[in-house]
Design an enzyme around this catalytic site. Structure first.
Site, PDB file in Angstrom:
ATOM      1  N   SER A  24       2.311 -24.631  51.502  1.00 29.95           N
ATOM      2  CA  SER A  24       3.916 -24.805  51.016  1.00 29.95           C
ATOM      3  C   SER A  24       4.521 -24.559  52.074  1.00 29.95           C
ATOM      4  CB  SER A  24       3.790 -24.129  49.902  1.00 29.95           C
ATOM      5  OG  SER A  24       4.171 -23.176  49.738  1.00 29.95           O
ATOM      6  N   LYS A  36      11.972 -21.225  45.258  1.00 26.87           N
ATOM      7  CA  LYS A  36      12.464 -21.298  46.774  1.00 26.87           C
ATOM      8  C   LYS A  36      13.657 -21.792  46.968  1.00 26.87           C
ATOM      9  CE  LYS A  36       7.940 -21.605  46.827  1.00 26.87           C
ATOM     10  NZ  LYS A  36       6.490 -22.908  47.892  1.00 26.87           N
TER      11      LYS A  36
END
Length: 195
Positions: free
Chosen positions: A95, A140
């Site tokens: 990611s 996030k």
């Protein structure tokens, strides 16, 4: 499976890159079992693994191994003095692909892509520069907000979840949805420097 395992074959088919695994599992469904040949600490092992739903979209079912998969690639610099080095940031995994790509570009080209903005983002990256979706984008968003990010690059397929979380926490970050690393670069290149 354990951290650091290297997947060599699934159902007898070699896995050379991440896309091979995705293609092989595309026709599978959660609950199916696959045989996995892997390498752990220089020893070959065979395991049976039950697939689980790994989709981040509640409307979509996507079978997977239930572990974070990364692809190890070694890239030799064509020009020795242009090798890119990273400080040990304890950041890794698929990611971080888009953000690592942007930082590499930033190191190899004149100027500073960030132009004074605090840039955050997420997304896998493939060899064609396509930005892929990730799991846990809402976490996030919260982390980037806590670090006072101005701009957050988010994969197109994660945008709705990211936007909902940003709205929920009252974030003023600019969310920029991208399908490719080129789109992220073009966005940064057109920015006026932060006053």
């Amino acid at each position: 499976m354990s951290p650091g395992d290297i997947i060599r074959k699934v159902d007898g088919k070699p896995i050379g890159k991440f896309e091979d695994l995705s293609a092989l599992l595309a026709e599978k469904k959660p609950g199916d079992q696959v045989s996995v040949q892997l390498e752990r600490k220089n020893k070959d092992l065979d395991e049976r693994v039950e697939l689980i739903n790994i989709s981040t979209d509640k409307k979509v079912v996507k079978a997977g191994l239930g572990v974070s998969i990364g692809e190890v690639r070694k890239v030799e610099p064509a020009v020795e003095d242009q090798e890119v080095k990273f400080v040990d940031t304890r950041i890794g995994g698929p990611s971080a692909g888009l953000m690592f790509t942007l930082e590499i570009y930033n190191q190899l080209t004149p100027g500073d892509l960030s132009k004074g903005y605090r840039i955050a983002g997420t997304g896998t990256i493939d060899e064609n520069g396509t930005v892929g979706e990730i799991g846990g984008v809402q976490f996030k968003i919260v982390a980037a907000e806590r670090q006072h990010a101005d701009i957050f690059f988010v994969p197109v397929n994660n945008y709705d979840i990211a936007k909902a979380k940003a709205d929920q926490i009252g974030s003023k970050m600019k969310l920029v949805k991208v399908q490719t690393a080129q789109e992220a670069l073009e966005y940064l290149q057109q920015l006026e420097p932060k006053a």
